[in-house]
Scaffold this active site. Structure first.
Site, PDB file in Angstrom:
ATOM      1  N   GLU A 108       0.879  -1.165   0.000  1.00 17.33           N
ATOM      2  CA  GLU A 108       0.000   0.000   0.000  1.00 17.33           C
ATOM      3  C   GLU A 108       0.923   1.223   0.000  1.00 17.33           C
ATOM      4  O   GLU A 108       1.807   1.318   0.853  1.00 17.33           O
ATOM      5  CB  GLU A 108      -0.881  -0.008   1.259  1.00 17.33           C
ATOM      6  CG  GLU A 108      -1.828   1.172   1.250  1.00 17.33           C
ATOM      7  CD  GLU A 108      -2.821   1.185   2.407  1.00 17.33           C
ATOM      8  OE1 GLU A 108      -2.803   0.256   3.234  1.00 17.33           O
ATOM      9  OE2 GLU A 108      -3.592   2.160   2.450  1.00 17.33           O
ATOM     10  N   ARG A 137       5.890 -13.100   9.336  1.00 21.21           N
ATOM     11  CA  ARG A 137       6.418 -11.748   9.177  1.00 21.21           C
ATOM     12  C   ARG A 137       7.828 -11.669   9.725  1.00 21.21           C
ATOM     13  O   ARG A 137       8.206 -12.436  10.614  1.00 21.21           O
ATOM     14  CB  ARG A 137       5.612 -10.754  10.008  1.00 21.21           C
ATOM     15  CG  ARG A 137       4.255 -10.423   9.548  1.00 21.21           C
ATOM     16  CD  ARG A 137       3.611  -9.456  10.532  1.00 21.21           C
ATOM     17  NE  ARG A 137       3.910  -8.079  10.214  1.00 21.21           N
ATOM     18  CZ  ARG A 137       3.234  -7.384   9.305  1.00 21.21           C
ATOM     19  NH1 ARG A 137       2.248  -7.921   8.621  1.00 21.21           N
ATOM     20  NH2 ARG A 137       3.551  -6.126   9.066  1.00 21.21           N
ATOM     21  N   LYS A 183       4.051   0.675   9.937  1.00 20.22           N
ATOM     22  CA  LYS A 183       4.183   1.909   9.169  1.00 20.22           C
ATOM     23  C   LYS A 183       3.588   3.099   9.922  1.00 20.22           C
ATOM     24  O   LYS A 183       4.072   4.215   9.798  1.00 20.22           O
ATOM     25  CB  LYS A 183       3.509   1.759   7.805  1.00 20.22           C
ATOM     26  CG  LYS A 183       4.422   1.079   6.780  1.00 20.22           C
ATOM     27  CD  LYS A 183       3.877   1.214   5.379  1.00 20.22           C
ATOM     28  CE  LYS A 183       3.036   0.020   5.036  1.00 20.22           C
ATOM     29  NZ  LYS A 183       2.553   0.016   3.648  1.00 20.22           N
TER      30      LYS A 183
END
Ligand code: ATP
Ligand code: MG
Length: 567
Positions: free
Chosen positions: A42, A272, A282
């Site tokens: 994104e 992850r 983020k």
């Protein structure tokens, strides 16, 4: 085979479990033998080292097995997205050494997704809910208790169509209504309890401008985008495991129940990357930047790819580290020290050795003629003869590290102390004769005498002395600022700490040394050239550096002094 057994079996074949699945699918001729992956960031921030793990998987597996990996910008939320991030994402992927096939944007599918939503409404499979998000959340139930249906669940199709139009035309206010899929309010998988699939956002989109006001949610965009593009393996992280049934469900709907096993992307999840002493969210990284707690996204203390690049990490070192940690089905916390070890190993092979003095004190060679200089040859990289040599100028007055002299030294101090001999790197053996001090007792000059027969490389010069010191010639060096970086956070797992992450920042994560000296050759280097300041650590020139004001960043110390310090 269970998933755990599967993982063990693949390890024996030297493949990770994702590769194993891909190899099996290719062998079985699924998807006509095609392999297509995507990396779907994104564009709401800069890429961090966690993304590098996904990139190495998505691009790496396509490369290894003759497939394609596309870059898909998952731009379905205009509130946080920006073209600045898009450009940075592209730069970072290329820096890591990967090439995408095509660049796609989820926003390119807004029309198709809208049409699909209309179809679902017409088939009685979606409805507009005018409750607040709090009310909707309250009705969700718990994993063991079914949810409560919304009072709007069974409103007429025509009404739903009209309201959905209003959601997109600007007539309906942000937050006043959402579109929900009519699935199953009692499903044990909470994601099936009539998930929100569209919401209103009144903000210009960086690509579609003001065309849309109703925006699809992740779960209603991601799988469909994969399907539109022909993705065969949609690889993502473990938090998407519970979303997978919904991912499959919407694709089944899209295919209208036909050929369900045919050309259908398969979602596969891996763990992850989490690193000690830093954060990967983020949202938090953005806060650090916005609140000025670091100096931008590319601050060398940040876990971002641009930060590591500026700090002097090579893309190869990052890829090596990702390789070392591997891909599993279990979340873990990886040690920052392991990343640094990969960086040191890589830089040891490629860094050009130069001399720099960070905490200088003057050394005067009293028996060396005043005004005389010598050009000495020094090896650029003992690990790689092809890197050649450069010259360094020697003279009567040198800068050495203050720590390399002690007037009264303990027994095993093999540096300069009166009566002791050391070699000056690439030059002569000198014997310390004393020092001068100021009124407060601070050493201002160190004195020594050199042995003219001991010049490096001269026959018979290799008389054994215990210490070798680095130095720069006072008349042939340049002043420099040196920035020493340490861990950004002072606790091992800031993400798991109850305190606000801002309180956990390491107050000593940046130390700026203003009065350093580097040999002239170091100034001929550019930002991103890999350097080793001999006996000190790995460094690179910073982008703030100018001809009149040199600035160097410490990439890593030579040894892992850190884990000792803290244990
Ligand atoms: P955030 O939730 O902090 O905004 P994100 O995970 O949503 O981050 P995206 O831009 O959506 O960020 O991520 C793009 C891809 O990178 C996704 O496939 C995601 O799974 C993967 N990714 C993100 N963070 C990590 C991580 N720490 N380790 C491995 N893969 C990651
Ligand atoms: Mg995301």
């Amino acid at each position: 085979m269970t998933e755990t057994n599967h993982a063990e079996a693949s390890e024996q074949r030297g493949l990770n479990f994702v590769e194993e699945i891909v190899v099996d699918d290719l062998k079985a001729g699924k998807n006509d033998g095609r392999l297509q992956t995507r990396f779907p960031p994104e564009p709401n921030g800069y890429l961090h080292i966690g993304h590098a793990k996904a990139i190495c998987m998505d691009f790496g597996i396509a490369e290894k097995y003759g497939g394609t990996c596309n870059l898909r910008l998952d731009d379905t939320n205009p509130i946080k997205e920006d073209t600045e991030y898009v450009e940075a994402i592209k730069e970072d992927i290329q820096w890591l050494g990967f090439k995408w096939g095509n660049i796609y944007h989820a926003s390119d599918y807004f029309q198709q997704l809208w049409d699909f939503a209309i179809r679902l409404i017409k088939e009685g499979k979606a409805y507009v809910d005018e409750q607040t998000s709090e009310q909707i959340a309250e009705q969700k139930g718990t994993p063991t208790q079914p949810g409560t249906p919304s009072p709007f669940r069974d409103r007429p199709i025509e009404e739903n169509l009209a309201l959905f139009e209003k959601m997109n035309s600007g007539e309906a206010e942000e937050g006043s209504m959402v579109l929900r899929a009519k699935l199953d309010m009692a499903n044990p998988n909470m994601h099936f309890r009539d998930p929100i699939i569209y919401r209103i956002i009144n903000k210009e989109h960086h690509r579609t401008g003001s065309k849309w006001k109703a925006y699809p949610m992740y779960d209603f965009a991601h799988g469909q985008s994969d399907y539109f593009e022909g993705v065969t393996h949609s690889i993502c992280t473990l938090e998407f495991v519970p979303h997978r049934p919904l991912y499959d469900h919407f694709i089944d709907e899209l295919k209208e129940g036909k050929d369900l096993e045919d050309h259908r992307p398969r979602q596969i999840e891996f763990n992850r990357l989490n690193l000690t002493y830093t954060v990967m969210s983020k949202r938090k990284l953005l806060a650090l930047v916005k609140e000025g707690l670091v100096n931008g996204w590319d601050d060398p203390r940040m876990p971002t790819l641009c930060g590591f690049r500026r700090r002097g990490y090579s893309p190869e070192a990052i890829r090596k580290f990702i390789d070392m940690i591997g891909y599993t089905k279990f979340d873990a916390l990886n040690d920052f020290a392991m990343l640094e070890a990969a960086v040191r190993e890589d830089l040891n092979a490629r860094a050009i050795r130069v001399s720099a003095v960070l905490n200088p004190v003057k050394l005067v060679i009293t028996n060396y003629p005043e005004g005389q200089t010598e050009e000495l040859e020094t090896v650029n990289n003992p690990e790689n003869a092809e890197d050649g040599t450069h010259t360094i100028t020697f003279s009567r007055e040198l800068w050495i590290e203050r720590e390399d002299f002690m007037e009264v030294a303990p027994k095993k101090y093999f540096r300069l102390t009166p009566g002791n001999e050391v070699r000056l790197k690439s030059a002569y053996i000198v014997k310390c004769t004393g020092c001068k001090k100021d009124g407060q007792g601070n050493v201002t000059e160190v004195y020594c005498e050199y042995d003219p027969e001991s010049k490096s490389g001269m026959p018979g010069s290799d008389r054994k002395v215990k210490g070798t010191l680095h130095w720069v010639s006072c008349g042939h060096c340049l002043p420099a600022e040196v920035r020493l970086y340490d861990r950004l956070f002072s606790v091992e797992n800031p993400g798991a700490d109850e305190r606000d992450f801002r309180e956990l920042l390491n107050p000593d994560s940046l130390k700026v040394l203003k009065d350093c000296y580097v040999e002239e050759f170091a100034a001929t280097k550019k930002p991103l050239d890999y350097l080793q300041f001999q006996r000190i650590g790995y460094f690179t020139m910073d982008k703030d550096s100018t001809d009149g004001h040199l600035v160097f960043n410490r990439t890593a110390s030579l040894k892992d002094t850190w884990s000792k310090k803290n244990k």
